[in-house]
Design a protein around this motif. Structure first.
Motif, short mmCIF file in Angstrom:
data_model
loop_
_atom_site.label_atom_id
_atom_site.label_comp_id
_atom_site.label_asym_id
_atom_site.label_seq_id
_atom_site.Cartn_x
_atom_site.Cartn_y
_atom_site.Cartn_z
N UNK A 311 42.01 67.65 65.98
CA UNK A 311 40.95 66.65 66.01
C UNK A 311 40.25 66.55 64.67
N UNK A 312 38.98 66.15 64.72
CA UNK A 312 38.17 65.98 63.52
C UNK A 312 37.24 67.18 63.35
N UNK A 313 37.41 67.93 62.28
CA UNK A 313 36.55 69.07 61.99
C UNK A 313 35.20 68.54 61.47
N UNK A 314 34.12 69.06 62.00
CA UNK A 314 32.77 68.61 61.66
C UNK A 314 32.23 69.49 60.54
N UNK A 315 31.78 68.85 59.46
CA UNK A 315 31.20 69.57 58.33
C UNK A 315 29.70 69.77 58.54
N UNK A 316 28.99 68.73 58.95
CA UNK A 316 27.53 68.83 59.11
C UNK A 316 27.09 67.84 60.18
N UNK A 328 25.87 69.53 69.13
CA UNK A 328 27.08 69.69 68.32
C UNK A 328 26.72 70.41 67.03
N UNK A 329 27.55 71.37 66.64
CA UNK A 329 27.28 72.20 65.47
C UNK A 329 28.36 71.99 64.41
N UNK A 330 28.04 72.42 63.20
CA UNK A 330 29.03 72.38 62.12
C UNK A 330 30.16 73.36 62.41
N UNK A 331 31.34 73.06 61.87
CA UNK A 331 32.57 73.83 62.05
C UNK A 331 33.17 73.65 63.44
N UNK A 332 32.59 72.81 64.29
CA UNK A 332 33.22 72.47 65.56
C UNK A 332 34.17 71.30 65.34
N UNK A 333 34.94 70.94 66.37
CA UNK A 333 35.97 69.92 66.24
C UNK A 333 35.79 68.86 67.31
N UNK A 334 35.71 67.61 66.87
CA UNK A 334 35.70 66.49 67.80
C UNK A 334 37.13 66.22 68.28
N UNK A 335 37.36 66.46 69.58
CA UNK A 335 38.72 66.39 70.11
C UNK A 335 39.00 65.04 70.78
N UNK A 336 38.14 64.62 71.70
CA UNK A 336 38.35 63.36 72.41
C UNK A 336 37.04 62.61 72.51
N UNK A 337 37.15 61.31 72.50
CA UNK A 337 36.00 60.42 72.72
C UNK A 337 36.42 59.37 73.73
N UNK A 338 35.70 59.32 74.85
CA UNK A 338 36.02 58.40 75.95
C UNK A 338 37.46 58.58 76.43
N UNK A 346 38.21 56.52 61.77
CA UNK A 346 38.50 55.18 62.28
C UNK A 346 38.88 55.22 63.76
N UNK A 347 39.68 56.20 64.16
CA UNK A 347 40.05 56.30 65.57
C UNK A 347 38.86 56.69 66.43
N UNK A 348 37.94 57.49 65.88
CA UNK A 348 36.72 57.81 66.63
C UNK A 348 35.87 56.57 66.83
N UNK A 349 35.73 55.78 65.80
CA UNK A 349 34.94 54.55 65.92
C UNK A 349 35.56 53.60 66.93
#
Length: 538
Positions: A311-316, A328-338, A346-349
């Motif tokens: 997924x998308x690794x979160x920096x801040x 949501x914290x830094x260094x976590x990963x956004x895996x799925x949205x809806x 772009x895919x998250x948006x």
């Protein structure tokens, strides 16, 4: 009433002495410009300002005033015999050191530089200095090293406490160039505190102390007055392999260890003052060791803020944003949205636009475990819910994170373009990108072969092989081909030679697709393997 009047007089003198000290304004301006520069750098790197620098300045200045008041109370019991000229000399040395590195704008570094001047003056005769230089030289020669070293140790302890408590909140995300030349995320922990210290200076006709300080107890009987010594403390480190909280805890622990050694030397210097000079240089060397050991550790460890295959690794996370409210914290990963797996902003948006009024998120924490979050989305909120992801391969980076000095505060932060992603790179997140170049005797378009094979039935049957699904295009022998794991393409797009029939079946086995054929097994006319060159008797 008399006690109240004296107390008000002392408080008024404390305030006036601080307001009339120009070096304190210089240090305040430096802190303000530093956090303003951080905001500008965040905008240039991420197109948004993560933190409000005015709030950071207030926290820094408030903590500095509190530490200065506590250190002043302790020093009234210890005692320090100094002169007004020495206060100006120390402030000027701190400003000079900031021109080289901001982290050198520290009281103990200024004292180390002052000790060099002190030792040089021992070899210069007294009659060499006249005029306005004479009181300055006399102030340096009469420096109370034991009292200044005791003050430096107190502020060193305060720095260890402040760095642990405030450095994570003062950290800022940045994009830097990694070891492989590609942008990676990191955090800068640049924490500086301007601290005004009120010192009791012996003065004839001043107000009398109801107690006797430990150091130089014989000089306080004639009266004392107040002198403000504005100083700076703090340090600057960068981390790309740890969380800011973890890095701050490591640096704070090392500062505490050095503080214990300095406290022992300060107590010993009460009986033998030359130990104060030794302790000052030990403190300087130890601080430099902490900074360089941190850089070496960061160079040896793997970066934390890089792209994730899941997924998308979160920096801040922007404070006060929807992501911050969701936890949501830094260094976590956004895996799925809806319910849709995301691999790019772009895919998250696009996934969030499926339901503009509500979002359901699946986030992987730092241990890889899933947590499910949901929240309503309101108009005007950040399009990424306040999350800043690790930089892409073509993102801009900064190269000034390790080498900040005072001149950087007077200009806009410089950034440079990162390495752009290659157009031949496979976009699937689970495929490792491997590119190299190899010669091939003959390269044929298999799609073209499939079309010709339909008109000439029997060619593929005679060969006993089925056409390959890989796209291989070329029109000449020994053409360099750009290879990517899992697929093969060519950079040659020339028109085929006229009156040349290249309808030859492509060989594909159960193993990985082969692109090139050894020259020893190839025919000299076509460059193809002899066993695969069949004659169509039709």
């Amino acid at each position: 009433m008399e006690i109240l009047s004296k107390t008000l007089h002392i408080v008024l003198e404390i305030i006036v002495s601080l307001l009339t000290q120009p070096f304190y304004y210089i240090f305040l301006l430096a802190v303000l410009l530093h956090y303003r520069r951080q905001g500008l750098l965040e905008r240039r790197l991420f197109n948004i300002r993560v933190h409000i620098y005015a709030g950071r300045v207030l926290r820094t200045v408030g903590a500095g005033l509190l530490v200065g008041a506590l250190a002043s109370l302790v020093m009234t019991g210890v005692g320090i015999h100094t002169q007004p000229q020495l206060v100006w000399i120390i402030g000027g040395l701190i400003v000079i050191l900031s021109l080289f590195r901001l982290r050198l704008a520290h009281l103990i570094d200024a004292l180390a530089l002052l000790s060099l001047v002190y030792m040089i003056l021992w070899f210069v005769p007294d009659g060499q200095f006249t005029g306005w230089l004479r009181p300055i030289v006399d102030a340096i020669r009469d420096t109370d090293w034991m009292g200044l070293f005791a003050l430096a140790v107190l502020l060193h302890v305060a720095e260890a406490v402040l760095f642990r408590l405030q450095a994570p909140g003062l950290s800022s995300p940045v994009a830097i160039e990694g070891k492989r030349g590609k942008p990676v995320g990191a955090y800068t922990l640049d924490a500086f505190w301007p601290i005004p210290v009120w010192l009791l200076v012996p003065a004839v006709g001043g107000w009398m102390l109801p107690w006797q300080p430990l150091h130089h107890s014989d000089v306080w009987s004639a009266g004392v007055t107040l002198a403000v010594l504005p100083v700076m403390i703090g340090t600057s480190v960068l981390t790309q392999s740890e969380l800011p909280q973890v890095k701050a805890r490591i640096i704070s622990k090392q500062l505490w260890q050095s503080s214990l050694v300095l406290i022992v030397l300060a107590v010993a210097a009460y009986w033998w003052q030359p130990l104060a000079l030794l302790g000052i240089w030990i403190g300087v060397i130890w601080r430099e060791y902490i900074v360089h050991a941190s850089r070496r550790q960061e160079a040896e460890q793997m970066p934390m803020y890089t792209h994730s295959l899941r997924g998308l690794r979160i920096l801040a996370v922007i404070p006060g944003s929807p992501a911050d409210e969701l936890g949501i914290k830094s260094a976590e990963t956004m895996y799925k949205a809806n319910g849709i797996q995301v691999h790019s902003p772009q895919s998250l948006h696009k996934a969030l636009r499926m339901n503009p009024a509500f979002c359901k998120l699946e986030v992987l924490n730092r241990d890889g475990e899933s947590k499910f979050l949901q929240r309503a989305i309101y108009a005007g909120e950040h399009h990424q819910l306040g999350m800043i992801f690790v930089p892409e391969d073509d993102a801009v980076v900064t190269k000034e994170a390790h080498r900040l000095h005072a001149f950087h505060l007077l200009r806009k932060p410089a950034v440079s373009k990162g390495i752009a992603r290659s157009p031949m790179t496979v976009s699937a997140p689970a495929v490792e990108e491997i590119e190299h170049t190899a010669p091939t005797p003959a390269v044929v378009d298999s799609n073209f072969i499939n079309r010709r094979s339909r008109t000439r039935k029997g060619s593929s049957k005679q060969s006993g092989y089925k056409p390959s699904g890989d796209v291989i295009e070329s029109n000449e022998v020994n053409t360099p081909v750009s290879l990517t794991k899992g697929r093969t393409t060519s950079n040659i797009h020339a028109d085929p030679a006229p009156n040349v029939d290249i309808s030859v079946p492509v060989v594909e086995t159960d193993s990985a697709p082969s692109v090139s054929t050894p020259a020893s097994a190839a025919d000299g006319t076509t460059g193809l393997p002899k066993r695969s060159r069949k004659t169509d008797h039709r």
